[in-house]
Design an enzyme around this catalytic site. Structure first.
Site, PDB file in Angstrom:
ATOM      1  N   GLU A  98       0.870  -1.441  -0.049  1.00  0.00           N
ATOM      2  CA  GLU A  98       0.029   0.035  -0.119  1.00  0.00           C
ATOM      3  C   GLU A  98       0.803   1.323   0.030  1.00  0.00           C
ATOM      4  OE1 GLU A  98      -3.324   0.140   0.046  1.00  0.00           O
ATOM      5  OE2 GLU A  98      -3.975  -1.764  -0.056  1.00  0.00           O
ATOM      6  N   CYS A 132      -2.187   9.483   2.583  1.00  0.00           N
ATOM      7  CA  CYS A 132      -1.599   8.898   1.147  1.00  0.00           C
ATOM      8  C   CYS A 132      -2.543   9.254   0.036  1.00  0.00           C
ATOM      9  CB  CYS A 132      -1.514   7.467   1.389  1.00  0.00           C
ATOM     10  SG  CYS A 132      -3.081   6.834   1.948  1.00  0.00           S
TER      11      CYS A 132
HETATM   12  P1  NAD Z   1       8.040   4.629   5.064  1.00  0.00           P
HETATM   13  O1  NAD Z   1       8.074   3.993   4.018  1.00  0.00           O
HETATM   14  O2  NAD Z   1       9.347   5.440   5.123  1.00  0.00           O
HETATM   15  O3  NAD Z   1       7.884   3.825   6.298  1.00  0.00           O
HETATM   16  C1  NAD Z   1       6.912   2.721   6.397  1.00  0.00           C
HETATM   17  C2  NAD Z   1       7.420   1.688   7.244  1.00  0.00           C
HETATM   18  O4  NAD Z   1       8.552   1.293   6.773  1.00  0.00           O
HETATM   19  C3  NAD Z   1       7.777   2.259   8.882  1.00  0.00           C
HETATM   20  O5  NAD Z   1       7.466   1.261   9.926  1.00  0.00           O
HETATM   21  C4  NAD Z   1       9.334   2.173   8.608  1.00  0.00           C
HETATM   22  O6  NAD Z   1       9.848   1.887   9.978  1.00  0.00           O
HETATM   23  C5  NAD Z   1       9.795   1.055   7.721  1.00  0.00           C
HETATM   24  N1  NAD Z   1      10.971   1.467   6.968  1.00  0.00           N
HETATM   25  C6  NAD Z   1      11.592   2.627   6.620  1.00  0.00           C
HETATM   26  N2  NAD Z   1      12.390   2.444   5.619  1.00  0.00           N
HETATM   27  C7  NAD Z   1      12.890   1.053   5.641  1.00  0.00           C
HETATM   28  C8  NAD Z   1      13.768   0.333   4.944  1.00  0.00           C
HETATM   29  N3  NAD Z   1      14.598   0.902   4.132  1.00  0.00           N
HETATM   30  N4  NAD Z   1      13.633  -1.093   4.994  1.00  0.00           N
HETATM   31  C9  NAD Z   1      12.361  -1.499   5.623  1.00  0.00           C
HETATM   32  N5  NAD Z   1      11.753  -1.002   6.327  1.00  0.00           N
HETATM   33  C10 NAD Z   1      11.568   0.289   6.335  1.00  0.00           C
HETATM   34  O7  NAD Z   1       6.780   5.675   4.932  1.00  0.00           O
HETATM   35  P2  NAD Z   1       6.301   6.681   5.925  1.00  0.00           P
HETATM   36  O8  NAD Z   1       7.120   7.732   5.948  1.00  0.00           O
HETATM   37  O9  NAD Z   1       6.132   6.147   7.247  1.00  0.00           O
HETATM   38  O10 NAD Z   1       4.986   7.044   5.316  1.00  0.00           O
HETATM   39  C11 NAD Z   1       4.482   7.835   4.088  1.00  0.00           C
HETATM   40  C12 NAD Z   1       4.355   7.176   2.886  1.00  0.00           C
HETATM   41  O11 NAD Z   1       3.477   6.160   3.164  1.00  0.00           O
HETATM   42  C13 NAD Z   1       3.850   8.160   2.011  1.00  0.00           C
HETATM   43  O12 NAD Z   1       4.435   7.973   0.713  1.00  0.00           O
HETATM   44  C14 NAD Z   1       2.203   7.747   1.916  1.00  0.00           C
HETATM   45  O13 NAD Z   1       1.902   7.959   0.670  1.00  0.00           O
HETATM   46  C15 NAD Z   1       2.609   6.295   2.224  1.00  0.00           C
HETATM   47  N6  NAD Z   1       0.976   5.871   2.598  1.00  0.00           N
HETATM   48  C16 NAD Z   1       0.405   4.900   1.955  1.00  0.00           C
HETATM   49  C17 NAD Z   1      -0.864   4.508   2.336  1.00  0.00           C
HETATM   50  C18 NAD Z   1      -1.878   3.568   1.670  1.00  0.00           C
HETATM   51  O14 NAD Z   1      -2.482   3.104   2.340  1.00  0.00           O
HETATM   52  N7  NAD Z   1      -1.518   3.312   0.495  1.00  0.00           N
HETATM   53  C19 NAD Z   1      -1.128   4.896   3.684  1.00  0.00           C
HETATM   54  C20 NAD Z   1      -0.454   5.760   4.491  1.00  0.00           C
HETATM   55  C21 NAD Z   1       0.812   6.089   3.743  1.00  0.00           C
END
Ligand code: NAD
Length: 453
Positions: free
Chosen positions: A211, A245
């Site tokens: 997602e 998002c």
């Molecule tokens: P992110 O991808 O930085 O982090 C998400 C999760 O992944 C966190 O728990 C983090 O600890 C982990 N993570 C971060 N880097 C990682 C890596 N290199 N390897 C493994 N795990 C890792 O996202 P964010 O900044 O927390 O959220 C914002 C993003 O999420 C935006 O792009 C937004 O559009 C998207 N989002 C999508 C939805 C959806 O339902 N489609 C919902 C909310 C947010």
């Protein structure tokens, strides 16, 4: 850390093999426990979200808690029916036999979630995992530590760790989890991290739901009800300070409606989000200084700010901001904004809508404002995006009856309602043959008489 994670997965695997998680009355009892645990902690959840993101209580209830109640209700009501094996047609070539689809949980699942709706996006997928009969390990975002603590305490008090467990921590912890073999991974977050998750999952051939995000357009056509369009776009954009998002990332408006639409955008932004309004109702903070800097960077060296534009790094505050006459080459159009900045672009001919949206990867959402069926058809049949609304924003995700997910760079797979059950379920196809007779044709025999066997 590695040994602790491996031992937890092993415990969950053993528990899954015991068969307990598969019983339907067990699943419903766990969903009820989850609901009660949330109910009991509503105030703690609200306090945590106030500390992490300065979210107001009403906003928390609407976007984080109420949503989960509706998903829980839907799952509890329908899980018996969704989990039933389904009898399907059998072709004549399989004469004598019957065909069934059995609904089977994957096993040990991993749910990784982000910070923007940190409670709902962690526990929403869990409803699907439990409903489908799996065990689960949750990895909440480290950027919302108070909410992460509430999630941990709630889960620890409600479920044994061999069934549902929380592993808190940062990127390193997330990577350590991803190094291990799970039976299913459900990830919500950015597109760039989604790619890493998929890479890690590929090593074990683990199926994934991703997602992700993207630049979701709102399109306001010449015939649109401008007042409603402006109202619903302003609400969808600035709720959670644009850190949603599916927030409308930018608006494409027919140039003939330019003046009136901008006036209305400013009117509703002022009404709900100006300094006075922010004193009456909490306005969420930007998650951290790094993101404030990133957003401030989009406002620097530009004369296109039409309304707002103020920010305060120490307060992690960015004012609801409208930018005008933006072009595709401006910095604000390069990446998902994920903050309270709304660029407005103008178009003259319909084909420009298609061209503009197609220039960027498939968005997670698209919002179309029009009264015209033909415009609806033109946009829906020519553009690929996860999902969206006609004459509204965001609301398509707040219903258990529509699958929610992206396409292309905005993700793969979907959940909510029955789709949450299906996402965490493997469909096992079984053909049950008769032993009353055995037709010889498939063995290349010409005899048709059973007595010849
Ligand atoms: P992110 O991808 O930085 O982090 C998400 C999760 O992944 C966190 O728990 C983090 O600890 C982990 N993570 C971060 N880097 C990682 C890596 N290199 N390897 C493994 N795990 C890792 O996202 P964010 O900044 O927390 O959220 C914002 C993003 O999420 C935006 O792009 C937004 O559009 C998207 N989002 C999508 C939805 C959806 O339902 N489609 C919902 C909310 C947010």
């Amino acid at each position: 850390m590695r040994e602790a994670i491996q031992s937890l997965i092993q415990k969950q695997k053993q528990y899954f093999y015991s068969g307990e998680t598969k019983g339907l009355s067990f699943r419903k009892a766990q969903l009820t426990k989850l609901k009660e645990a949330i109910k009991k902690r509503e105030q703690d959840i609200m306090d945590a979200l106030k500390k992490d993101l300065n979210k107001g209580q009403q906003e928390v209830f609407f976007t984080e808690i109420g949503f989960l109640y509706s998903e829980l209700k839907d799952m509890m009501k329908n899980v018996d029916y969704w989990a039933e094996p389904r009898k399907v047609k059998t072709p004549i070539s399989h004469m004598g036999g019957k065909s069934y689809i059995y609904k089977e949980p994957y096993g040990v699942t991993l749910i990784i979630s982000p910070w923007n709706y940190p409670f709902q996006l962690c526990l929403g997928p869990l409803i699907g995992a439990i409903g489908a009969g799996n065990t689960a390990i949750l990895k909440p975002s480290e950027l919302t530590p108070n909410t992460s603590t509430v999630i941990r305490d709630l889960i620890v008090a409600t479920f044994p760790e061999e069934y549902v467990a929380v592993v808190e921590g940062d990127v390193e912890v997330s990577q350590a989890l991803l190094n291990e073999k799970f039976d299913y991974i459900f990830f919500t977050g950015s597109t760039s991290v989604g790619k890493k998750v998929m890479e890690a999952a590929a090593k074990h051939l683990t199926p994934v739901t991703l997602e992700l995000g993207g630049k979701s357009p709102a399109i306001v056509m010449e015939d649109a009800d401008l007042k409603l369009a402006a109202k619903r776009i302003v609400w969808g954009k600035f709720i959670n300070a644009g850190q949603t998002c599916v927030a409308p990332d930018y608006v494409l408006v027919h140039e003939s409606r330019r003046r009136k639409f901008l006036k209305l955008l400013v009117h509703y932004t002022k009404k709900w989000f100006d300094e006075d309004a922010r004193r009456r109702k909490p306005y969420p903070r930007i998650i951290n200084e790094r993101h404030v800097d990133r957003l401030a960077g989009l406002l620097k060296n530009t004369d296109k700010v039409f309304y707002g534009g103020a920010y305060d790094r120490d307060q992690r505050f960015v004012e609801p901001t409208i930018m005008m006459d933006v072009s595709m080459n401006d910095a604000v159009m390069a990446e998902e904004i994920f903050g309270p900045i709304l660029p407005v672009l103008f178009y003259k001919y319909d084909y420009e809508i298609i061209e503009t949206v197609r220039k960027r990867p498939n968005p997670l959402a698209l919002y179309l404002f029009t009264e015209d069926k033909e415009s609806e058809r033109m946009v829906l049949s020519n553009l690929s995006f996860g999902g969206g609304c006609i004459n509204d924003t965001i609301m398509h995700l707040a219903t258990p009856y529509l699958p929610f997910g992206g396409v292309g760079e905005s993700g793969m797979g979907a959940y909510h309602g029955k789709n949450s059950f299906d996402t965490f379920t493997h469909e096992k196809s079984i053909f049950k043959q008769t032993t009353a007779f055995d037709l010889p044709v498939r063995y290349g025999q010409s005899q048709t008489s059973m007595s010849a066997l």
